[in-house]
Design an enzyme around this catalytic site. Structure first.
Site, PDB file in Angstrom:
ATOM      1  N   HIS A   1      30.425 -40.691   5.791  1.00  0.00           N
ATOM      2  CA  HIS A   1      30.836 -41.823   4.957  1.00  0.00           C
ATOM      3  C   HIS A   1      29.839 -42.974   5.074  1.00  0.00           C
ATOM      4  CE1 HIS A   1      33.924 -45.232   4.291  1.00  0.00           C
ATOM      5  NE2 HIS A   1      33.714 -44.663   3.120  1.00  0.00           N
TER       6      HIS A   1
ATOM      7  N   GLU B   1      27.946 -39.534   1.690  1.00  0.00           N
ATOM      8  CA  GLU B   1      28.531 -40.370   0.628  1.00  0.00           C
ATOM      9  C   GLU B   1      27.924 -41.754   0.738  1.00  0.00           C
ATOM     10  OE1 GLU B   1      31.644 -43.425  -0.729  1.00  0.00           O
ATOM     11  OE2 GLU B   1      30.644 -43.193   1.194  1.00  0.00           O
TER      12      GLU B   1
ATOM     13  N   ASP C   1      27.550 -45.779  -1.633  1.00  0.00           N
ATOM     14  CA  ASP C   1      28.036 -46.610  -2.742  1.00  0.00           C
ATOM     15  C   ASP C   1      26.855 -47.202  -3.510  1.00  0.00           C
ATOM     16  OD1 ASP C   1      30.826 -46.507  -1.692  1.00  0.00           O
ATOM     17  OD2 ASP C   1      29.924 -47.629  -0.038  1.00  0.00           O
TER      18      ASP C   1
ATOM     19  N   HIS D   1      28.138 -51.587  -0.639  1.00  0.00           N
ATOM     20  CA  HIS D   1      29.582 -51.403  -0.813  1.00  0.00           C
ATOM     21  C   HIS D   1      30.225 -52.585  -1.519  1.00  0.00           C
ATOM     22  CE1 HIS D   1      33.852 -51.497   0.291  1.00  0.00           C
ATOM     23  NE2 HIS D   1      33.778 -50.179   0.272  1.00  0.00           N
TER      24      HIS D   1
ATOM     25  N   GLU E   1      28.905 -42.564  -4.940  1.00  0.00           N
ATOM     26  CA  GLU E   1      30.067 -43.322  -5.413  1.00  0.00           C
ATOM     27  C   GLU E   1      29.581 -44.473  -6.284  1.00  0.00           C
ATOM     28  OE1 GLU E   1      33.007 -45.038  -2.656  1.00  0.00           O
ATOM     29  OE2 GLU E   1      33.726 -46.214  -4.364  1.00  0.00           O
TER      30      GLU E   1
HETATM   31  O1  G3P Z   1      34.195 -42.285  -1.522  1.00  0.00           O
HETATM   32  C1  G3P Z   1      35.108 -42.383  -0.500  1.00  0.00           C
HETATM   33  C2  G3P Z   1      35.215 -43.804   0.042  1.00  0.00           C
HETATM   34  O2  G3P Z   1      33.918 -44.271   0.268  1.00  0.00           O
HETATM   35  C3  G3P Z   1      35.935 -44.739  -0.878  1.00  0.00           C
HETATM   36  O3  G3P Z   1      36.164 -46.000  -0.332  1.00  0.00           O
HETATM   37  O4  G3P Z   1      35.721 -48.379   0.017  1.00  0.00           O
HETATM   38  O5  G3P Z   1      34.720 -46.731   1.554  1.00  0.00           O
HETATM   39  O6  G3P Z   1      33.865 -46.957  -0.757  1.00  0.00           O
HETATM   40  P1  G3P Z   1      35.063 -47.042   0.143  1.00  0.00           P
HETATM   41 MG    MG Z   2      32.384 -45.324  -0.801  1.00  0.00          MG
END
Ligand code: G3P
Ligand code: MG
Length: 252
Positions: A16, A43, A45, A58, A118
């Site tokens: 993550h 993953e 953002d 993020h 993402e």
């Molecule tokens: O994509 C899974 C997760 O990253 C979604 O929440 O806020 O960590 O971007 P966040």
């Molecule tokens: Mg995310």
């Protein structure tokens, strides 16, 4: 629809934001650490800078994860590259630059790591961000063994991504409780996966999604026992910050 689940070929453990909280999130330093722990999928953002560059971040603002302040969309990429995105977490990461979709594509392709992009648009820029990131992802990952998975909480962004690069697989992210019409939404956006919050994940929901041919991925799972339970229930992907206890290198 069962066809889409059979197309799911991604690793089950996903680092993550690169390496969770162990290195500055969404930076190449984090990707390197995740890779060191054996992660074959990451993953991150992505949103747009003022001049339309795809950048990893993020929050809407720079305040929490850099030495600068204000909205990222108020800065050009050249300006963003002057800021420090590392020392807010640990001094050893001082001067870590902002990562871009280009630099992450180069790193992950070289390391044979799969990507979940993402799409995290700033409010008001959903369609523009979805379209641009999908277009860039298609170009940057054209030689990938598996295409990047595009996900978003924004259905507007996902719809724009679908128009822009329909062949790239999509996942719908749901914040909070999973709505009753989630499968209609998945169908409309032609998603292959449903990415949900661990707090709202049940065995029954995973089974229902599977029956309809959708993979379920769950975030953010940091307890190894819970991760094992979710995988036993048929969950296809676990997003984790706990790269030290939930990791491919541990033969998890
Ligand atoms: O994509 C899974 C997760 O990253 C979604 O929440 O806020 O960590 O971007 P966040
Ligand atoms: Mg995310």
């Amino acid at each position: 629809m069962t066809e889409s689940l059979s197309l799911w070929a991604y690793p089950e453990l996903i680092a993550h934001r690169g390496a969770g909280k162990h290195a500055p999130e969404n930076t190449l330093a984090a990707m390197r650490l995740g890779a060191k722990h054996g992660f074959k999928m990451v993953e991150f953002d992505v949103k747009l800078s003022q001049d339309g560059a795809a950048i990893l971040l993020h929050d809407d603002t720079l305040d929490r994860t850099s030495n600068a302040t204000g909205l990222a969309s108020h800065y050009s990429l050249t300006e963003l590259l002057k800021f420090d995105f590392g020392s807010w977490l640990k001094a050893e990461y001082v001067a870590e630059p902002i990562a871009t979709l280009n630099t992450v594509a180069a790193f992950t392709l070289a390391q044979d790591i799969h990507s979940n992009i993402e799409i995290k648009p700033e409010t008001g820029f959903e369609a523009e961000t979805g379209a641009k990131i999908a277009r860039l992802a298609r170009e940057l990952w054209q030689d990938a063994t598996l295409p990047p998975l595009l996900s978003s909480f924004s259905e507007v962004a996902l719809a724009a991504a679908k128009l822009s690069a329909p062949e790239l697989p999509r996942a719908l992210l749901i914040e909070g409780e999973v709505p009753n019409d989630v499968f209609e939404r998945l169908q409309r956006l032609e998603c292959i996966a449903l990415n949900i919050d661990d707090k709202f994940t049940t065995q029954a929901l995973i089974a229902q999604a599977q029956e309809r041919g959708y993979a379920v991925c769950v975030w953010t799972v940091n307890d190894p026992q819970r991760a094992k339970q979710l995988l036993q229930w048929g969950c296809k992907g676990i997003f984790t910050d706990a790269i030290d206890t939930i990791a491919p290198n541990l033969r998890f």
